[in-house]
Motif scaffolding. Structure first.
Motif, short mmCIF file in Angstrom:
data_model
loop_
_atom_site.label_atom_id
_atom_site.label_comp_id
_atom_site.label_asym_id
_atom_site.label_seq_id
_atom_site.Cartn_x
_atom_site.Cartn_y
_atom_site.Cartn_z
N LYS A 1 0.84 -1.20 0.00
CA LYS A 1 0.00 0.00 0.00
C LYS A 1 0.88 1.26 0.00
CE LYS A 1 -3.47 -0.10 3.00
NZ LYS A 1 -4.24 -0.48 4.21
N SER B 1 -7.27 -11.48 -4.41
CA SER B 1 -8.22 -12.01 -5.38
C SER B 1 -7.66 -13.25 -6.09
CB SER B 1 -8.56 -10.96 -6.44
OG SER B 1 -7.43 -10.68 -7.25
N GLU C 1 -6.60 1.80 -3.33
CA GLU C 1 -7.87 1.07 -3.25
C GLU C 1 -7.89 -0.10 -4.23
OE1 GLU C 1 -12.65 1.87 -3.88
OE2 GLU C 1 -11.32 3.56 -3.50
N LEU C 2 -7.31 0.08 -5.39
CA LEU C 2 -7.23 -1.01 -6.36
C LEU C 2 -6.45 -2.18 -5.78
CD1 LEU C 2 -7.58 -2.09 -9.33
CD2 LEU C 2 -5.38 -1.00 -9.81
N GLU D 1 -5.99 -2.88 -2.60
CA GLU D 1 -6.78 -3.48 -1.52
C GLU D 1 -7.86 -4.41 -2.06
OE1 GLU D 1 -6.56 -0.02 1.92
OE2 GLU D 1 -8.00 0.21 0.29
N ASN D 2 -8.45 -4.03 -3.19
CA ASN D 2 -9.53 -4.83 -3.77
C ASN D 2 -9.02 -6.10 -4.44
OD1 ASN D 2 -11.46 -2.98 -2.96
ND2 ASN D 2 -11.48 -1.88 -4.92
N GLU D 3 -7.78 -6.07 -4.96
CA GLU D 3 -7.32 -7.16 -5.80
C GLU D 3 -6.22 -8.02 -5.20
OE1 GLU D 3 -6.55 -6.21 -9.86
OE2 GLU D 3 -8.37 -5.00 -10.09
#
Length: 205
Positions: A131, A150, A142-143, A145-147
């Motif tokens: 981060k 995944s 944020e990208l 954190e989202n991926e």
């Protein structure tokens, strides 16, 4: 023409080789460039850095002498402490996210990871480290954190590992020049820029 750079963020010789890769990119700015994550430390090799710290500490003087790079005091303290977790998978996932969304930033990100690890002793298995690196490079945190956790990020990292294996790359760093449909191994292990440039010049003749 394309430069394929086979790299692992936990490879000290890759840290030493970074300057040569940067100079090659600057010499041929119009060539395509891609970093392939090798997945050097995973599976049974994952665990506390103390499992390999004695070997690494004994190897650092040779790496520094041959390449001129300097490992940071914070990294040496991490080695001596021995508790930091090591795995190539989390940093390779972070790099995969960068390659997917911001391919022009992949070298900058790989270089930033090396600085964070080998100079500052930061933990590359922690999303918090990535981060900060995203923020420092102006990439959307944020990208990440989202991926980061995944299936897609893992899939992309594993594809890199498999491609590296399929190419017969067994050690890092390695650099391959793709010329049309042909592939030429330009560097296997640490190589100075002068040596690398001479090989590449012969390839493109």
């Amino acid at each position: 023409m394309k430069i394929l750079y086979f790299y692992d963020p936990l490879c000290g010789w890759c840290f030493a080789f970074a300057g040569a890769v940067k100079q090659l990119k600057e010499k041929y700015p119009d060539w395509d460039f891609e970093i392939i994550s090798g997945g050097m430390v995973r599976g049974v090799n994952e665990g506390p850095i103390g499992n390999m710290s004695s070997y690494i500490l004994s190897a650092l003087p040779r790496v520094e002498e041959m390449s001129g790079v300097k490992f940071g005091a914070a990294y040496r303290e991490v080695l001596k402490d021995g508790t930091q977790n090591t795995s190539s998978v989390p940093p390779s996932k972070a790099l995969a996210i960068v390659k997917k969304h911001f391919p022009e930033q992949q070298y900058s990100y790989a270089e930033a990871m090396q600085q964070a690890y080998y100079i500052e002793g930061q933990d590359l298995t922690s999303i918090e480290t990535h981060k900060k690196l995203f923020a420092d490079l102006g990439l959307p945190v944020e990208l990440l954190e989202n991926e980061f956790d995944s299936e897609e990020a893992m899939k992309l990292a594993l594809e890199d590992f498999q491609f590296s294996a399929n190419c017969g790359i067994t050690g890092y760093p390695a650099l391959v020049i793709q010329k049309g449909e042909e592939y030429f191994l330009a560097a296997k292990g640490y190589t100075s820029f002068e040596q690398l440039a001479n090989v590449v010049d012969r390839i493109i003749e």
